[in-house]
Every structure is written in C-alpha cells, then in structure tokens.
Design an enzyme around this catalytic site. Structure first.
Site, PDB file in Angstrom:
ATOM      1  N   ARG A   1     -10.443   4.330  -1.934  1.00  0.00           N
ATOM      2  CA  ARG A   1      -9.976   3.571  -0.769  1.00  0.00           C
ATOM      3  C   ARG A   1     -10.235   4.396   0.500  1.00  0.00           C
ATOM      4  O   ARG A   1      -9.353   5.084   1.003  1.00  0.00           O
ATOM      5  CB  ARG A   1      -8.479   3.285  -0.877  1.00  0.00           C
TER       6      ARG A   1
ATOM      7  N   GLU B   1     -11.344 -10.615  -4.776  1.00  0.00           N
ATOM      8  CA  GLU B   1      -9.913 -10.583  -4.479  1.00  0.00           C
ATOM      9  C   GLU B   1      -9.455 -11.789  -3.674  1.00  0.00           C
ATOM     10  O   GLU B   1      -8.361 -11.791  -3.126  1.00  0.00           O
ATOM     11  CB  GLU B   1      -9.493  -9.261  -3.827  1.00  0.00           C
TER      12      GLU B   1
ATOM     13  N   ARG C   1     -15.484   2.355  -1.842  1.00  0.00           N
ATOM     14  CA  ARG C   1     -15.233   1.052  -1.220  1.00  0.00           C
ATOM     15  C   ARG C   1     -15.299   1.218   0.292  1.00  0.00           C
ATOM     16  O   ARG C   1     -14.690   2.145   0.843  1.00  0.00           O
ATOM     17  CB  ARG C   1     -13.848   0.525  -1.610  1.00  0.00           C
TER      18      ARG C   1
ATOM     19  N   HIS D   1       0.807  -1.223   0.000  1.00  0.00           N
ATOM     20  CA  HIS D   1       0.000   0.000   0.000  1.00  0.00           C
ATOM     21  C   HIS D   1       0.834   1.263   0.000  1.00  0.00           C
ATOM     22  O   HIS D   1       0.423   2.286  -0.545  1.00  0.00           O
ATOM     23  CB  HIS D   1      -1.025  -0.029   1.138  1.00  0.00           C
TER      24      HIS D   1
ATOM     25  N   ARG E   1       2.104  -9.727  -0.839  1.00  0.00           N
ATOM     26  CA  ARG E   1       2.295  -8.678  -1.850  1.00  0.00           C
ATOM     27  C   ARG E   1       3.340  -7.651  -1.462  1.00  0.00           C
ATOM     28  O   ARG E   1       3.842  -6.911  -2.310  1.00  0.00           O
ATOM     29  CB  ARG E   1       0.952  -7.990  -2.134  1.00  0.00           C
TER      30      ARG E   1
ATOM     31  N   CYS F   1      -9.605  -3.333 -10.819  1.00  0.00           N
ATOM     32  CA  CYS F   1      -9.119  -2.138 -10.122  1.00  0.00           C
ATOM     33  C   CYS F   1      -7.789  -2.384  -9.405  1.00  0.00           C
ATOM     34  O   CYS F   1      -7.280  -1.499  -8.737  1.00  0.00           O
ATOM     35  CB  CYS F   1     -10.161  -1.604  -9.156  1.00  0.00           C
TER      36      CYS F   1
ATOM     37  N   ASN G   1      -4.493  -7.213  -6.813  1.00  0.00           N
ATOM     38  CA  ASN G   1      -3.375  -7.175  -5.850  1.00  0.00           C
ATOM     39  C   ASN G   1      -3.544  -8.280  -4.808  1.00  0.00           C
ATOM     40  O   ASN G   1      -2.628  -9.063  -4.546  1.00  0.00           O
ATOM     41  CB  ASN G   1      -3.337  -5.835  -5.119  1.00  0.00           C
ATOM     42  N   ASP G   2      -4.748  -8.322  -4.225  1.00  0.00           N
ATOM     43  CA  ASP G   2      -4.980  -9.355  -3.226  1.00  0.00           C
ATOM     44  C   ASP G   2      -5.234 -10.710  -3.875  1.00  0.00           C
ATOM     45  O   ASP G   2      -4.789 -11.738  -3.362  1.00  0.00           O
ATOM     46  CB  ASP G   2      -6.155  -8.964  -2.326  1.00  0.00           C
TER      47      ASP G   2
END
Ligand code: PEP
Ligand code: MG
Length: 579
Positions: free
Chosen positions: A298, A433, A334, A191, A467, A504, A456-457
């Site tokens: 986010r 995810e 989100r 992140h 990650r 995304c 990503n996840d």
C-alpha cells in the site's frame, strides 16, 4: 471495573495504563506528586480556572456585541460551571487525597461528571456531557499551555484510548511503548485497523463511549481477540487476563514454528501466501512470518507519513528497500490509493460530500498526472531489482484501465528517451474492488495480467455499507451472499481468461473464511503478515476436497448469518485455538 464490548480488529491481549488522546492529542497521564507539591498543584487549578473564566467572559462579551443570545447562553452555562465552588473543591480534594497532578485531577473529575450525565435518560441532560468535555479542554489548555505532551515521545508503556484513530496517526505510534489501541468508533477494515494489525498491536474499536469512561492513568485490559476492553479490572479479572496473555503468546510461538513448513493442504495443493504491507520496514517481518512475496504494497502510506509530496527518489528508495528483502520473490506494488480515509497531512484534497464515492484512488491519480507519473517512474526504475508487478486500485471500468495503462506507456517512453533501464515486461494487474469491475471482470481480464480481489472495498460498495462505520458493522460482511456471488464470478472469469487471481482484502486474513476461499478456487492469498502462521495452520489441516464441499454448501445459503455461523463452526472444528 467496567467492561466495554466493541469490535476486535487486531489480535492479542495487553494490560497497561491508559493514555486518553483526543483530536488534539492531549495526554493526561496519572502522575503522582510529592506532598510538598500538593499546594502548588491546588494553586495551578485555581489559576487555570481563573484564566478560563477570564477567557470565556471576554468571548461572551464579544457575542453580546453581535447579539447572538444562543451562544451567549452556552457561555453563561459554562461560566456558571467554572465558578461552581463545589466542583473546584472536588478537584482539589482529589489532588490532596490521591497526590496527583492538577491536570489529572481536572480531567478525571470532569470526565466522571460527564460520564454520569451521559447515563441520564433525559436527552437534555445527557447532551450536557459535551459541554463538560468542552470545559475540560478549556481548563486543560490553560494548565498545559504549550507544554502539551506529545504522544510521539512516550517513555512508558501505554494503551491508547481515542475517539477515532486515523491510519497516519496509528502508523506513527511507537510500538515499543504503545501496547494496545482502543477507539470509540471504527470498523474492522478501516485503514487504522489494518495498520494496527500489520504493526501487531492489539486493538478494539467501536467502543462507543470508552473515552468518556476512562481517565488517563487508569489500568485497562485490551482484549483484541474477543473485542473487549476492561477499565480498572478487579484482581480476579486481572489474573485471569494475565494468564490469557501468556497462553496467547505461547500459541503464537507455537504457530511461528510453522514458518519453514509449506502452506500445502493435506491432499497436496500448494497455496501461495503473500504479505500485505504499508511500509518497507514491514517487509522483513513479513518474511519472518513466512510469506512468499508481497501481494499488496500500500504505497500511499509513503505519502501519508511525509510532510511533503515524496520525490521520485523517495519513492524509488522505498521500493528498492522493499524489493531488497525479497530478491526473486514477487512484490506487487499498488499505485497510490489516496483519498477517502487516507488523506495527506497537507490536506490537498478538497472536501467532498461522499469521499468514498469521490475522487479517490486511481481516479485521483488520473487527475494528478505529475504525481502519478512520478510514482510510475520510480516503480519502473525499481523493476530491474527484482520480480516487480504494478497493480492499479479501484478500477471501475475499461476506459479507466486503458487510461492508466496509456500513462504507464508514456512513462516508459520517457524512460527510453532518458536511457533509464526498466523491465519492459513488467506485469500489470488490477484490484477488483467495485461491483462494476466484478461484473465486467472477463472483459477487463483481456487487458491485464492478474487480478487481486480487494474484499474490503468490494464489500462496502456492494452492500452500500461504509467499512469504517461501526453503526452498520453488522451489515458489512464479505460473506454476505451478494458479495460471495461477485467473488465467485470474478474467480470464474479469471480462470476462464487464464490469468492469476488472488484475494488481498482482510477476508484473506480471517481464519474462518480461508476454507471458503480455497473451495471457491483461490490458490493465492495476500494477508496481513502476523496472521500468516494461523492461516497456514488452517491450510495444512484441510484437504482441497473439504474446502470445495464447504464452498458448495455456502453458496447455496441465503443469509449472511447462516453462512457466518456455518463457516465459524467448520473452522472451529479444525482449529479450536483460533477462537
Ligand atoms: C481492499 O479494498 O480490499 C484493499 C485490499 O485495499 P484497501 O484496504 O487498502 O482499501
Ligand atoms: Mg481498497
């Protein structure tokens, strides 16, 4: 000159004086002092060493009492080092010969010694480097005391070098002065890296021992395109990089001219480009870069940057501000994705042995209903201001989705009782995810109005590869055949269920994956705003037919390496400047 290779996480090139920060955020800039101040600086070193010796001797005495010989021995080594006259004379000569401050001379000298220790093959000696850093911290504490300089109040341009950057720390940097970031550890989709990219600050991570190699005040080049950091470059390298930097800025300006042009393939297929943001202030930049709405807001960053739990009004104001930039364009909010590497300052989370597999994201919200309902109330209140949708992160099964939707209905009923207006038809979607949600996508699709794939996840959970961990970064890839199979399944299920689907995760910001995603049937991408022009350029240079062919070929390949190099070559042919 020293060249360090890491992982490029945010594009751009910066050349600046280095500011090394450790977990305590000490700041040791190279600062010159006048000749009349030199003796004062030398005296400060003497005093600091004396005080450090006194402090250590007292601690050693304590441990003598409780009979811990192991710890006493470590203190004895540190004391011997602090009493070493040759070390002190090396520091004072540096002050006298280079006219620098006491703290700079202490830090630079001790880091040089530590760095020479780490190069020794004998592990006993190389491990002693940690002792030297410990000694450095102790002496600096004496020198800087309560006057520690704060990285949040910079007055000159710097490139920050840190062992590890947290997302909150990164978000707090002042873009006006922080020109680049370089960290010893981290991964491309951690992140902190995502935040650096959104802020448009060039960054390289996974540089292993950079912070042990540089000293504050050294000139460093951070090349966020190639994943390289150069410490104290020679003149030739410096001029080469000054030229690269100009070229890069020119290329960015050229790409910015695409702003008003549509993201349409050569054969007329329109691709919707949405932006990923962390803060309302980024919304404006996202618009400037030409996005058609927000595909991932986010919201947890509101929580992370605050020293208290945000009130309903604070949530509402943040959403209202974001929506105000977009009016009738879509904004997908989100719900809080806290936990794992996104902690609150107040550290309200209990420590977990496996935080990425633990109480994070929607799971945390479902166990903290007051917090969750506060956010949902604010989103619903803001829903009348524009085209707002709600997206739940990290859904792993249908029960979880039903629970989240039930809570949303509860909040709607409360608002009906309170007589507060909201959009009753607000669209509700989920992020895909986890492998479990990917594999049950068709059934989940019956209860939601859209999907967004969080690659990503999804990548980290499919490949069991953290990650943010640079040590397994070669394993972590969204184009691993296993991840691609899951992505393909989700796209097919969404199409079958006739619900919209987007991507995304950071995969949507990577030029070399765009053709593949389009070829697999994706028509909406949500990405980090600074990458929109480059991605648009690719879209405008291809045909949907080219993309389908690429996807068909890729799906038939069995290794990540084969897929990656095939996609890189295909993209390079279309947009050589991207490499
Ligand atoms: C993802 O996991 O792909 C995603 C977009 O969410 P985040 O990066 O915030 O975890
Ligand atoms: Mg995620």
């Amino acid at each position: 000159m020293e060249i360090k290779k890491g992982i490029a996480v945010s594009p751009g090139i910066a050349i600046a004086k280095c500011l090394v920060i450790d977990s305590e955020d000490y700041r040791i800039p190279r600062r010159s002092v006048g000749s009349n101040q030199l003796s004062g600086e030398v005296q400060r070193v003497r005093d600091a060493f004396k005080a450090a010796i006194r402090e250590l001797s007292l601690m050693r005495g304590e441990y003598k009492r409780i009979d811990r010989s192991d710890i006493r021995d470590i203190f004895a080594v540190h004391l011997r080092f602090l009493r070493d006259k040759s070390l002190r004379s090396r520091i004072t000569s540096m002050i006298e010969n280079h006219s620098v401050t006491a703290e700079y001379a202490v830090s630079a000298t001790l880091r040089e010694i530590a760095s020479s220790f780490t190069k020794v093959k004998d592990t006993y000696i190389s491990e002693r480097a940690t002792d030297i850093y410990d000694i450095e911290r102790r002496v600096l504490r004496q020198l800087l005391g309560s006057k520690r300089e704060d990285v949040r109040s910079l007055t000159e341009e710097v490139a920050i070098a840190a062992k590890e950057l947290s997302p909150t720390q990164t978000a707090g940097f002042d873009k006006k002065f922080v020109k680049a970031l370089a960290a010893d550890v981290g991964g491309r989709t951690s992140h902190a890296a995502i935040v650096a990219r959104s802020m448009g600050i060039p960054a390289v991570v996974a540089l292993e021992d950079l912070t042990e190699t540089v000293s504050g005040g050294d000139t460093i080049i951070v090349d966020g395109n190639r994943g390289i950091v150069i410490v104290n470059p020679d003149n030739e390298t410096l001029s080469k990089y000054e030229a690269y930097s100009v070229e890069f800025v020119e290329m960015e300006h050229k790409l910015d001219t695409l702003r008003e042009k549509p993201a349409t393939t050569r054969d007329g297929e329109h691709i919707t480009l949405l932006g990923n943001i962390e803060f309302p202030d980024e919304a404006e930049m996202a618009l400037e870069k030409g996005c058609e709405g927000i595909g991932l807001y986010r919201t947890e960053f509101l929580y992370l940057e605050s020293d208290h739990e945000p009130t309903e009004e604070e949530h509402y104001q943040a959403y209202a501000r974001t929506i105000s930039f977009f009016r009738d364009k879509p904004v997908i909010v989100r719900t809080l994705d806290l936990g794992a590497d996104k902690f609150t300052q107040s550290k309200r989370f209990s420590r977990e042995p496996n935080p990425f597999l633990g109480l994070r994201s929607i799971r945390f919200c479902l166990q903290n209903l007051v917090m969750f309902k506060t956010q949902l109330h604010a989103i619903l209140r803001a829903s009348v201001l524009g085209d707002v949708s709600i997206m739940f992160p990290l859904i792993t099964n249908l029960q979880e989705l039903m629970q989240a939707k039930m809570i949303l209905r509860d909040v709607m009923e409360d608002m009906d009782d309170e007589g507060i207006d909201y959009n009753r038809d607000i669209r509700v979607g989920i992020m895909i995810e986890t492998p479990s949600s990917a594999l049950t996508a068709y059934s989940l699709a019956q209860d939601v109005e859209f999907f967004s794939i969080g690659t990503n996840d999804l990548t980290q959970y499919t490949l069991a590869a953290d990650r943010g961990n640079e040590q397994i970064s070669t394993l972590y890839s969204p184009v691993d055949p296993a991840v691609l199979r899951l992505i393909r399944t989700v796209i097919q299920d969404a199409h079958k269920a006739r619900i919209p689907i987007s991507v995304c995760g950071e995969m949507a910001s990577e030029p070399e994956y765009i053709m593949l995603l389009l070829g697999m049937g994706i028509r909406t991408l949500s990405l980090t705003p600074p990458m929109i022009p480059e991605v648009k350029q690719i879209i405008r240079s291809v045909t949907a037919e080219d993309c389908s062919r690429i996807a068909r070929k890729t799906i038939g390949m069995n290794t990540e390496r084969q897929i990656s190099s095939f996609l890189r070559d295909a993209t390079r042919r279309i947009l050589p400047e991207a490499f």
